[in-house]
Design an enzyme around this catalytic site. Structure first.
Site, short mmCIF file in Angstrom:
data_model
loop_
_atom_site.label_atom_id
_atom_site.label_comp_id
_atom_site.label_asym_id
_atom_site.label_seq_id
_atom_site.Cartn_x
_atom_site.Cartn_y
_atom_site.Cartn_z
N GLY A 65 9.29 1.24 15.33
CA GLY A 65 8.71 1.22 13.97
C GLY A 65 9.79 1.26 12.89
CB ILE A 113 14.47 -5.69 16.02
CG1 ILE A 113 15.15 -4.34 15.74
CG2 ILE A 113 14.21 -6.45 14.72
CD1 ILE A 113 14.28 -3.33 15.00
CG ASN A 145 10.58 -11.89 12.67
OD1 ASN A 145 11.68 -12.04 12.15
ND2 ASN A 145 9.59 -12.75 12.51
CE LYS A 176 13.55 -15.61 6.86
NZ LYS A 176 13.39 -17.06 6.98
N GLY A 201 0.82 -1.21 0.00
CA GLY A 201 0.00 0.00 0.00
C GLY A 201 0.85 1.26 0.00
CD GLU A 246 5.89 5.55 6.87
OE1 GLU A 246 5.58 6.37 6.02
OE2 GLU A 246 5.33 5.44 7.98
#
Ligand SMILES: Cc1cc2nc3c(=O)[nH]c(=O)nc-3n(C[C@H](O)[C@H](O)[C@H](O)COP(=O)(O)OP(=O)(O)OC[C@H]3O[C@@H](n4cnc5c(N)ncnc54)[C@H](O)[C@@H]3O)c2cc1C
Lengths: 708, 334
Positions: free
Chosen positions: A672, A599, A601, A603, A231, A675
């Site tokens: 996060g 973090i 995950n 991966k 998206g 971005e």
């Protein structure tokens, strides 16, 4: 936070991966709704004016056609219902080329598309405003006037007396989100309730904006969106096509599917606007910044406005006593610009971080050293302490891992065969927020086995939301991953934040964790027993022989977080090879080092960062949507013209995360990563090209013609 | 897509008969170009004759006639098969390189050799049916002449059309002096020299080629060639794969010591047809292959260019690319 015995922090593969590669995961158009009819939108072929007449008579008689809807017969809709943009067929006015001016509904997609070619339209044409370069000098203040200018100290004065300065204008083109899955909807009415299978980054937002626009109650709209094929912001706020599908279904009294074509995507669901950014830096001889001015000219749509915050990085990146950030806007006959991965930060950082590189070159200083020299102890824009900031570590760790010492300070000196080799660095940042999110946990015991279902109206863009929430719940409930089922992407579920603005992981995981802690607390209290060591929820279900139990939380951001400035930071390193004859550029190596809190995950996080990097490299080298400045149509309408990087354009990529425990930002310390991965990337590539060739290109994308 | 009649032909004669006398019918080969254009309403055939099953797919050595010792490639063979056939890889590596520089693996697996030659321009004004375009709709004007024309022609364009022809394969075929073999409904065969196959736009840009209505491309013939050792296809593009050429250069050389005895240079992305750099070729034959000589020839060739507003870079890029392509053909990839 990253405890050895925990599932969070381990690089498990996406739990929805198998469903996706085997085709079991149902995207919006995949629902086996019976008795479907198909809708196709048709478009204006002028960029400004009024429709005098639409002749739909031939189309109406074409084989299979069930309805043709235009402004002449569309039901009355609320144009201020909260959709981002697009035309709802409420008036004959045309504000941009490709605006939807009608819908054809037919038995098959082919019949609908065929009929859409049989419609003739008479226009009263106006001269469109589409030539940004000509219009830019006459840009005006943004509608939100208080956003126009932000000033600290006296940047202009500091600039005029500076020992060293850089004053340059950088330009970035229109880009499109172009998720692999084009926007698509199936609308199915059941009495006065409509179900909309529709790719939505903000599930509840899609529900309320559709309801408001249709003049019905939110309870009458259900959004189903368990899987989203990308998206990048275009599926955040919803566009007219969502509601047009609903009115088409109502009109023909059957479920209707409407999927945009790639060509329609350029005029239907927003774009990243074109920006002209003047950056002025002043510094002392030893590299201390004394002023930073970032003056931005951009464009919006004719009636509505969205201004990408290109000055955001400049506000907080460096310690500078005099700062000025301004925005000016040109209304244009294009679809409304909208949030696009790293809005403002990705484009703004190109200007700021290119200018920093230019300054370092002037000062004959290493660009990493220049950045470290101007590291701010607190957020310079508001004086708040950082919740955490690992910008310097990112630069230092990256420099070591990348072999920065191999860079030749003098540009154009590293010729290998026909290729000029160059190294570039650029920093980046993105804000970290948590948003209110509710979640329900349901526990079930069958014999000695406890399973959990987690429910919330979250969205998974394809990034790994299912996976990280399964990990989070499994940890908090002490269950194996396979005993946890995460159900998201449905507005009937408890309301949640959108998967936008990099808030998804922090908002969702904190809510799920809270809900799991709460259910454990409740089970303990309910048992009436005292425990020396806190038992897990699954132990309580077993020892108390409970068969089913559930609870809900409405999680909110930490109030204490307000006192801090919370952002992720990164450092990007690029090595490029530029063909000295043809100007073709290859990114041989790219490294992003990121400090983004916990973090969950490594991966899926790495994939997120690398994905952002690839788009950033596309921004640097290939991506551009080109408007014909006379007619207002995009001449780049498909992936044959709109170039995203291919495998051959990029060599090795790597992502390193700096360990960061940031419980000031939110309980789980998640900042996060959606971005930040694109921020600073284009500048790192452009700076590497300068290092390779001695050519400073300030206009993206850096295509071969700009380097010969 | 408009409704159309679909028929499948099992042999060339049936195919030609099925198309005969129907100006609004078209052959369908791999469909990678025609179907896209139909979906966009650019091409509007009322009938399709599917020729993808025709047995015209062999690649073989020519054993008689003027091109004896050369190689013939079936018109309905796939691009992938042509590129990878040992006869082509060994005797015409330029063609292998050019085909593999085009499109993607998946598209090349579908695309046929005949279809490739007849693929239509990628000019955005041709593709967007609401825009003026003399090629799509004669008399409507040229949208690109004063519009966005970065990708357009610098040689041989007319006021009516500034589009370029997009095939990579054809640029190599032009350099190799290939021959296009075609058959009509009467069963007559004719051979079209490659230089005469595609047209310049002139006043009739809607006509891409000199193929007569209803004719079927049965084969492409490659005359015997001594250019295999020193050949190179250079494609300059906005990204390293899966993009049409900004400009491309196909070169082949035959050398006697450091002296050039034969040279072929063809360019793509510069004109309405593959552009043979005859001026440069003439200047180089008999000369030493020095950087100075090569540069002079490249400059002389590009001196005739007439760039448009947004493609001035192609003139300089053309010079550099001719030099780089010849250098690479002589010395290997640098
Ligand atoms: C995304 C994309 C990228 C591409 N990139 C490149 C590129 O970089 N370089 C490049 O060179 N090409 C590129 N191509 C084009 C591709 O090479 C052509 O589409 C392909 O070669 C066409 O062959 P086809 O068999 O599919 O033709 P079709 O689409 O079946 O037919 C094309 C035309 O030829 C006619 N025709 C076909 N066969 C015969 C015959 N035997 N006799 C008479 N008429 C015939 C048809 O009637 C039709 O008009 C790209 C295509 C796509 C979709």
């Amino acid at each position: 936070m990253q405890d050895k015995n925990k599932l969070t922090g381990t690089p498990i593969s996406r739990i929805d991966g198998i469903a996706k590669v085997t085709g079991k995961a149902a995207y919006s158009t995949d629902y086996p709704v019976k008795d479907l009819a198909y809708a196709v939108l048709f478009k204006s072929t002028i960029a400004a004016g009024t429709i005098l007449n639409i002749d739909t008579s031939v189309a109406e008689k074409a084989p299979g056609v069930l309805a043709v809807i235009t402004h002449k017969n569309a039901p009355k809709l609320n144009v201020n219902g909260g959709l981002r943009g697009g035309s709802l067929l409420q008036s004959p006015e045309v504000e941009f080329f490709g605006q939807h001016i009608g819908i054809v509904v037919a038995e098959t997609f082919e019949q609908a598309r065929h009929a859409s070619h049989l419609i003739s339209v008479d226009y009263d044409k106006k001269e469109p405003k589409v030539d940004f370069e000509t219009l830019a000098p006459n840009a005006v203040l943004p509608k939100e006037k208080d956003k126009a200018d932000a000033s600290r100290g006296d940047a202009k004065a500091a600039l005029s007396s500076a020992a060293y300065k850089v004053e340059e204008t950088y330009s970035t083109p229109i880009e499109h989100h172009h998720p692999l899955e084009p926007h698509a909807t199936i609308a199915e009415w059941n009495g006065d309730r409509v179900t909309l299978y529709n790719s939505s980054q903000i599930v509840n937002g899609a529900q309320t904006s559709a309801a408001n626009t249709l003049n019905i109650k939110p309870e009458q709209v259900r959004i189903v969106t368990p899987y989203i094929g990308g998206g990048f912001g275009s599926k955040g706020g919803q566009w007219a096509n969502l509601v047009l599908t609903a009115i088409a279904a109502k009109q023909v009294n059957r479920p209707v599917k409407l999927a945009l074509t790639r060509q329609q995507m350029v005029n239907s669901v927003g774009l990243r606007q074109q920006n002209l950014q003047k950056v002025s830096l002043a510094a002392t001889q030893d590299g201390k910044l004394t002023a930073l001015a970032h003056e931005i000219t951009t464009h919006a749509a004719i009636k509505s406005e969205f201004v990408e915050p290109c000055g955001d990085c400049s506000k907080i990146m460096y310690d500078v006593p005099n700062s000025l950030i301004t925005y000016r806007v040109v209304p244009m006959n294009v679809i409304l610009p909208t949030y696009t991965r790293g809005p403002g930060k990705s484009t703004g950082s190109f200007a700021l971080e290119s200018a920093m590189d230019e300054l370092a070159h002037k000062l004959k200083m290493d660009p990493i050293e220049l950045r470290i020299k101007n590291e701010p102890a607190r957020d310079p824009s508001n004086g708040k302490p950082w919740s955490s900031r690992k910008a310097v570590e990112c630069l230092q760790v990256g420099a070591k891992a990348f072999g920065w010492e191999k860079r030749k300070a003098e540009p154009g000196q590293n010729l290998q065969g026909n290729y000029l080799i160059g190294y570039g660095v650029a920093a980046g940042t993105y804000p970290a927020h948590q948003r209110p999110t509710s979640a329900v946990v349901k526990l079930k015991r069958t014999g000695n086995e406890v399973t959990a279902t987690i429910e919330l109206a979250a969205a998974d863009l394809g990034t790994g939301t299912y996976t990280i929430l399964t990990q989070t719940a499994a940890d908090a409930l002490d269950l194996p991953l396979t005993n946890v089922t995460v159900v998201i992407g449905d507005s009937d579920l408890p309301p949640a934040a959108g998967a936008v603005g990099s808030v998804g992981a922090a908002s969702y995981a904190n809510a799920v964790n809270d809900a799991c802690q709460k259910i454990t607390d409740e089970l303990i209290t309910r048992s009436g027993k005292q425990f020396f060591a806190r038992p897990t929820a699954s132990q309580m279900m077993l020892s108390e022989k409970i068969t089913e139990y559930k609870t809900r939380v409405d999680a909110k951001p930490l109030e204490s977080a307000e006192a801090y400035s919370a952002h992720s930071f990164n450092a990007n390193f690029a090595e490029v090879a530029v063909n000295r004859f043809t100007g073709m550029v290859r990114v041989n190596r790219f490294l992003a080092v990121t400090g983004a809190g916990t973090i969950l995950n490594p991966k899926t996080a790495r994939s997120q960062i690398i994905g952002g990097n690839v788009w950033g490299i596309g921004m640097a080298l290939t991506e551009e949507s080109i408007l014909d400045p006379r007619l207002g149509n995009f001449v780049t309408r498909s992936f044959a013209d709109y170039h995203v990087p291919s495998n051959l354009d990029i060599g090795d990529m790597d992502a390193i995360f700096i360990r960061e425990d940031d419980q000031k930002a939110n309980k789980m310390g998640i900042k996060g990563i959606g971005e930040v991965g694109i921020v600073g990337v284009a500048a790192a590539v452009a700076n590497a090209i300068f290092n390779a060739t001695g050519k400073r290109v300030r206009e993206l994308p850096i295509t071969p013609d700009k380097l010969i | 897509m408009r409704p159309f009649v679909y028929n499948r032909a099992s042999d060339p004669t049936t195919a030609l008969n099925m198309l005969s006398g129907k100006p609004n019918a078209k052959f369908l080969a791999g469909g990678t170009n025609l179907l896209d254009l139909m979906k966009e309403d650019v091409e509007r055939p009322a009938e399709l004759v599917d020729i993808s099953g025709l047995a015209l797919t062999t690649i073989k050595t020519i054993t008689s006639g003027p091109n004896q010792g050369g190689v013939s490639i079936g018109g309905l063979g796939k691009n992938t098969d042509a590129a990878n056939h040992p006869l082509i890889r060994q005797q015409y590596p330029l063609l292998t390189q050019a085909i593999l520089a085009g499109a993607s693996g998946q598209i090349r697996n579908m695309a046929t050799n005949g279809g490739n030659l007849l693929q239509r321009t990628r000019c955005p004004y041709f593709y967007e049916v609401s825009m003026p375009c003399n090629k799509r709709e004669p008399g409507t004007g040229c949208g690109a002449l004063e519009g966005i024309n970065r990708l357009h022609a610098i040689f041989g364009w007319s006021e009516k059309c500034v589009a370029v022809y997009p095939s990579d394969m054809a640029v190599a075929l032009a350099a190799l002096d290939a021959i296009v073999k075609v058959r009509n409904v009467g069963g007559q065969e004719r051979a079209i020299a490659f230089a005469d196959f595609h047209r310049l736009p002139g006043d009739t840009p809607h006509q891409d080629t000199n193929l007569a209505p209803g004719e079927l491309i049965t084969a492409i013939e490659l005359p015997p060639s001594k250019l295999a050792d020193k050949a190179y296809y250079l494609k300059v593009r906005d990204r390293a794969s899966y993009a049409f050429a900004l400009l491309s250069v196909a070169v082949g050389l035959e050398m006697a010591g450091n002296r050039i005895t034969q040279v072929r240079i063809a360019m793509g992305g510069v004109a309405h047809k593959p552009w043979r750099a005859l001026t440069a070729e003439k200047m180089l034959v008999g000369k030493e292959a020095t950087e100075a000589n090569v540069r002079l020839a490249a400059e002389a060739e590009m001196a005739a260019a007439k760039p448009l507003e947004h493609n001035k870079f192609k003139v300089e890029l053309g010079k550099r690319s001719i030099v780089l392509a010849l250098q690479t053909a002589l010395n290997g990839v640098g």
